[in-house]
Design a protein around this motif. Structure first.
Motif: not given
Ligand code: AMP
Length: 140
Positions: A68-74, A130-135, A137-139
């Motif tokens: 998860t750390v690797q996935k979220l780092s990207h 900031n959470a919205a930006r990360i979500r 990027a994940l999508a």
């Protein structure tokens, strides 16, 4: 080592007894915004199951967290146009640990930008944005 305290802050977050700004979850891990971010996009990754820190964690917990750390780092690199990440993980009071449920910090980094000092609670609206930006990027 002291045994796991089921009333630590992150256990309460996992149970939904305390709020958090979650950006990702799977069967083994949960990731949410650090409320005192030392960089924009500062995330915490925790296992759903009990572990005080790395010293009592199982290999399976560590593997799940690191995936998860690797996935979220990207994701944070994409979300914040960062050039790198710093991963931090503290064990026991002497090692700098303050919350006694295993967690990994992900800190997006930009050249020449130092981490902010610890201890300042971020505006909730900033954490939400900031959470919205990360979500996003994940999508993407
Ligand atoms: P440490 O145990 O030293 O890795 O530090 C614990 C981290 O948890 C710090 O970065 C705090 O800002 C963060 N923190 C403490 N309480 C909360 C909370 N309720 N929600 C999100 N992050 C938190």
């Amino acid at each position: 080592m002291t045994k796991y305290d089921p009333d630590n802050i992150f256990a309460k977050i996992l149970r939904g007894d305390l709020p958090s700004e979650r950006v990702y979850e799977d069967d083994e891990t949960v990731a949410f915004m650090d409320i005192m971010p030392r960089a924009d996009g500062h995330l915490l990754v925790i296992p759903r199951s009990k572990a005080r820190n790395m010293l009592d964690a199982t290999l399976a917990q560590l593997v799940a967290c690191m995936a998860t750390v690797q996935k979220l780092s990207h994701a944070v690199i994409a979300a914040f146009e960062a050039e790198g990440v710093t991963i931090q993980q503290f064990n026991e009071t002497a090692g700098g640990q303050e919350v006694f449920h295993l967690h990994f910090h992900i800190l997006p980094r930009h050249p020449g930008v130092n981490l902010r000092p610890p201890g300042t609670i971020e505006d909730h609206a900033v954490l939400v944005a900031n959470a919205a930006r990360i979500r996003l990027a994940l999508a993407g």
